[in-house]
Every structure is written in C-alpha cells, then in structure tokens.
Scaffold this motif. Structure first.
Motif, PDB file in Angstrom:
ATOM      1  N   ASP A 220       0.766  -1.382  -0.139  1.00  0.00           N
ATOM      2  CA  ASP A 220       0.224  -0.102   0.024  1.00  0.00           C
ATOM      3  C   ASP A 220       0.771   1.042   0.180  1.00  0.00           C
ATOM      4  OD1 ASP A 220       1.275  -0.135   2.719  1.00  0.00           O
ATOM      5  OD2 ASP A 220      -0.641  -0.730   3.252  1.00  0.00           O
ATOM      6  N   PHE A 221       2.170   1.067  -0.275  1.00  0.00           N
ATOM      7  CA  PHE A 221       3.281   1.987  -0.298  1.00  0.00           C
ATOM      8  C   PHE A 221       3.329   3.212   1.130  1.00  0.00           C
ATOM      9  CE2 PHE A 221       1.780   2.299  -5.123  1.00  0.00           C
ATOM     10  CZ  PHE A 221       2.539   1.126  -5.130  1.00  0.00           C
ATOM     11  N   GLU A 222       2.639   2.307   1.812  1.00  0.00           N
ATOM     12  CA  GLU A 222       2.597   3.496   3.520  1.00  0.00           C
ATOM     13  C   GLU A 222       4.116   3.684   3.831  1.00  0.00           C
ATOM     14  OE1 GLU A 222       0.361   4.275   5.200  1.00  0.00           O
ATOM     15  OE2 GLU A 222      -1.311   3.981   3.834  1.00  0.00           O
ATOM     16  N   SER A 223       4.991   2.734   3.507  1.00  0.00           N
ATOM     17  CA  SER A 223       6.105   3.163   3.887  1.00  0.00           C
ATOM     18  C   SER A 223       7.053   4.403   3.855  1.00  0.00           C
ATOM     19  CB  SER A 223       7.602   2.121   2.409  1.00  0.00           C
ATOM     20  OG  SER A 223       7.713   2.492   2.164  1.00  0.00           O
ATOM     21  N   ALA A 224       6.494   4.843   2.520  1.00  0.00           N
ATOM     22  CA  ALA A 224       6.012   6.451   2.269  1.00  0.00           C
ATOM     23  C   ALA A 224       6.333   7.242   3.496  1.00  0.00           C
ATOM     24  CB  ALA A 224       5.828   6.903   0.708  1.00  0.00           C
ATOM     25  N   GLY A 225       5.559   7.333   4.323  1.00  0.00           N
ATOM     26  CA  GLY A 225       4.719   8.015   5.228  1.00  0.00           C
ATOM     27  C   GLY A 225       3.815   8.778   4.704  1.00  0.00           C
ATOM     28  N   GLY A 226       4.017  10.033   5.753  1.00  0.00           N
ATOM     29  CA  GLY A 226       3.374  10.890   5.344  1.00  0.00           C
ATOM     30  C   GLY A 226       3.795  11.988   4.358  1.00  0.00           C
ATOM     31  N   HIS A 227       3.181  13.571   3.731  1.00  0.00           N
ATOM     32  CA  HIS A 227       3.371  14.332   2.802  1.00  0.00           C
ATOM     33  C   HIS A 227       3.917  15.077   3.457  1.00  0.00           C
ATOM     34  CE1 HIS A 227      -0.524  15.051   1.319  1.00  0.00           C
ATOM     35  NE2 HIS A 227      -0.657  13.668   1.478  1.00  0.00           N
ATOM     36  N   TYR A 228       5.230  15.284   2.664  1.00  0.00           N
ATOM     37  CA  TYR A 228       6.712  16.213   2.951  1.00  0.00           C
ATOM     38  C   TYR A 228       6.015  17.313   3.432  1.00  0.00           C
ATOM     39  CZ  TYR A 228      11.519  18.264   1.686  1.00  0.00           C
ATOM     40  OH  TYR A 228      12.679  18.297   2.566  1.00  0.00           O
ATOM     41  N   ASN A 229       6.960  17.228   4.989  1.00  0.00           N
ATOM     42  CA  ASN A 229       6.167  18.652   5.816  1.00  0.00           C
ATOM     43  C   ASN A 229       7.281  19.253   6.442  1.00  0.00           C
ATOM     44  OD1 ASN A 229       4.385  20.755   6.307  1.00  0.00           O
ATOM     45  ND2 ASN A 229       3.420  18.942   8.267  1.00  0.00           N
ATOM     46  N   PRO A 230       8.607  19.624   5.907  1.00  0.00           N
ATOM     47  CA  PRO A 230       9.395  20.277   6.599  1.00  0.00           C
ATOM     48  C   PRO A 230       9.523  21.698   7.514  1.00  0.00           C
ATOM     49  CG  PRO A 230      10.112  20.790   4.473  1.00  0.00           C
ATOM     50  CD  PRO A 230       8.735  19.805   5.225  1.00  0.00           C
ATOM     51  N   THR A 231       8.313  22.252   7.404  1.00  0.00           N
ATOM     52  CA  THR A 231       7.890  23.218   8.431  1.00  0.00           C
ATOM     53  C   THR A 231       6.687  23.165   9.374  1.00  0.00           C
ATOM     54  OG1 THR A 231       5.840  23.571   6.338  1.00  0.00           O
ATOM     55  CG2 THR A 231       8.558  24.827   6.318  1.00  0.00           C
ATOM     56  N   ASP A 232       6.454  22.311   8.824  1.00  0.00           N
ATOM     57  CA  ASP A 232       5.747  21.670  10.513  1.00  0.00           C
ATOM     58  C   ASP A 232       3.664  22.063  10.085  1.00  0.00           C
ATOM     59  OD1 ASP A 232       4.478  19.716  12.240  1.00  0.00           O
ATOM     60  OD2 ASP A 232       4.497  21.240  14.126  1.00  0.00           O
ATOM     61  N   ALA A 233       3.227  22.190   9.104  1.00  0.00           N
ATOM     62  CA  ALA A 233       2.503  22.899   8.634  1.00  0.00           C
ATOM     63  C   ALA A 233       0.934  22.660   8.267  1.00  0.00           C
ATOM     64  CB  ALA A 233       2.489  23.940   7.616  1.00  0.00           C
ATOM     65  N   ASN A 234      -0.358  22.922   8.618  1.00  0.00           N
ATOM     66  CA  ASN A 234      -1.388  22.197   8.268  1.00  0.00           C
ATOM     67  C   ASN A 234      -1.136  21.584   6.514  1.00  0.00           C
ATOM     68  OD1 ASN A 234      -2.349  22.426  11.284  1.00  0.00           O
ATOM     69  ND2 ASN A 234      -3.422  24.052  10.741  1.00  0.00           N
ATOM     70  N   HIS A 235      -2.101  20.112   6.300  1.00  0.00           N
ATOM     71  CA  HIS A 235      -2.619  19.976   4.999  1.00  0.00           C
ATOM     72  C   HIS A 235      -3.342  20.941   4.223  1.00  0.00           C
ATOM     73  CE1 HIS A 235      -2.830  17.817   1.113  1.00  0.00           C
ATOM     74  NE2 HIS A 235      -4.381  18.177   1.578  1.00  0.00           N
ATOM     75  N   GLY A 236      -3.277  21.542   3.288  1.00  0.00           N
ATOM     76  CA  GLY A 236      -4.078  21.936   1.782  1.00  0.00           C
ATOM     77  C   GLY A 236      -3.651  23.085   1.825  1.00  0.00           C
ATOM     78  N   MET A 237      -3.995  23.937   0.461  1.00  0.00           N
ATOM     79  CA  MET A 237      -3.379  25.202  -0.330  1.00  0.00           C
ATOM     80  C   MET A 237      -5.049  26.036   0.350  1.00  0.00           C
ATOM     81  SD  MET A 237      -2.070  24.267  -3.558  1.00  0.00           S
ATOM     82  CE  MET A 237      -2.741  22.531  -4.347  1.00  0.00           C
ATOM     83  N   GLU A 238      -5.526  25.466   0.567  1.00  0.00           N
ATOM     84  CA  GLU A 238      -6.531  26.651   1.150  1.00  0.00           C
ATOM     85  C   GLU A 238      -7.004  26.489   2.716  1.00  0.00           C
ATOM     86  OE1 GLU A 238     -10.578  25.176  -0.690  1.00  0.00           O
ATOM     87  OE2 GLU A 238      -9.986  25.530  -2.785  1.00  0.00           O
ATOM     88  N   ASP A 239      -6.116  26.088   3.661  1.00  0.00           N
ATOM     89  CA  ASP A 239      -5.842  26.122   5.545  1.00  0.00           C
ATOM     90  C   ASP A 239      -4.685  27.352   5.252  1.00  0.00           C
ATOM     91  OD1 ASP A 239      -4.641  25.134   7.835  1.00  0.00           O
ATOM     92  OD2 ASP A 239      -5.596  23.669   7.528  1.00  0.00           O
ATOM     93  N   PRO A 240      -5.899  27.916   5.866  1.00  0.00           N
ATOM     94  CA  PRO A 240      -4.179  29.380   6.232  1.00  0.00           C
ATOM     95  C   PRO A 240      -3.039  28.550   7.076  1.00  0.00           C
ATOM     96  CG  PRO A 240      -6.571  29.347   8.154  1.00  0.00           C
ATOM     97  CD  PRO A 240      -6.451  28.091   6.866  1.00  0.00           C
TER      98      PRO A 240
END
Length: 196
Positions: free
Chosen positions: A102-122
C-alpha cells in the motif's frame, strides 16, 4: 628638408599617443562581474533534472515524472497511462520508500515546516502539497505542476534529497486541499522514489 622630416615625425608621434590614450580607460571590475553573473545564471540549479518512475500496486510502471529546478520551485512534468480516469491527489511524501502492498512506507506528506495540509488552509500547505492531476478517460495523463516550496539543491532548506529521501505519490481520489492530514485523497495507487 630637416624641418619637413621633423614635422612628419612629430605628427606621427602625436597620432600614436592619441591612439594609445583612447584605450587607457580604468578597469572598474564591472565587465568581470557581468560575466560572472551571466555564467552563474546559466549554471544554476536550473540544469538539474531528475526522473522518477511511478509504479502501481501491481508493480507495473504507470507514470514518469521529470523534475527540474526553476526560479519558482520544482517543476514536475508527469506523463502516465493505465491510471483510473478522473481527478487524483498528487503529493511529495516524506520518505523515499515505495513498499507494497500500500506504499505506506513513504510516510506522510513532505512537511519540513510543520504546517497544516492544504492550500486552502490558512496554516498550510505542506511543502509536498501539489495541485490535483486529471487523468483522461483513456487512462492517460500529461500535465505539469509546480512544487513551489521545495528544491533539488543539496543541503538547502526543503530539499527533496533528505536523509530519508522523498517519494512522489498518486492517490485514488482528489485532494480537497483542506482536510487534515492529507486532503481525504484516498488510497495510494502509484509511488516513485525521488533519487539522483
């Protein structure tokens, strides 16, 4: 006769001195600076190109992404076939691993700045969040998106060449650009490791 000879020699000497003094301008370093700037512009990261092959859960290659550095981030040119038609989430994930089933080994989204997900999230997006891709009715895709918060340059903030590596992922559903932590984009259907 001597006077005439003296006059000719004097005129010749004046002409030579005038010609030499025209080239006797001071060098202020601008020419070299301009050359170095032009050279560095031509040899910046823009020439780096990385190819990523994405495989589906049947271990079949379904897409190829070509990553190139640009002034606005990393351009991702994606070409694929044998994919489900419709809109799909397309992300950079935090680990360079695409293990089945299931490709879960790739982990979550690349997020080095510890931001929320999504371009519509402030308080977003993740550095690995990208626009959805549209697969045609024939199962093919040929599109280009830009990941404007990442780089292919080693040692830079948000480089895709981290210690754990990174991966490109296509999801089964569209990313809604706001649901945490991954946009409600469904299963991971194609994965490819980003490597030099």
């Amino acid at each position: 006769m001597k006077r005439w000879m003296f006059l000719v020699l004097t005129m010749a000497l004046i002409a030579v001195l005038a010609a030499c003094s025209g080239n006797n301008t001071e060098y202020d370093g601008d020419e070299e600076e301009t050359f170095l700037e032009e050279e560095s512009e031509g040899t910046s990261g823009s020439s780096q190109e990385v190819t990523v092959n994405l495989m589906d859960t049947n271990e079949e290659e379904v897409a190829t992404a070509t990553l190139t550095e640009s002034e606005s981030g990393v351009n991702v040119a994606l070409e694929g076939e044998n994919l489900p038609p419709g809109e799909h989430g397309f992300h950079i994930h935090e680990t360079g691993s695409c293990e089945l089933p299931d490709f879960e080994s790739a982990g979550g989204h690349y997020n080095p700045t510890d931001a929320n997900h999504g371009m519509e999230d402030p308080e977003g997006p993740h550095a690995g969040d990208m626009e959805n891709i549209e697969v045609g009715e024939d199962g093919t895709v040929d599109t280009e998106v830009t990941a404007d918060m990442v780089t292919l340059e080693d040692g830079q903030d948000n480089t895709l060449f981290t210690e754990d590596g990174t991966a490109l992922m296509i999801h089964s559903e569209a990313d809604d650009y706001e649901t945490q932590p991954s946009g409600d984009a469904g299963d991971r259907i194609a994965c490819g490791v980003v490597s030099k």
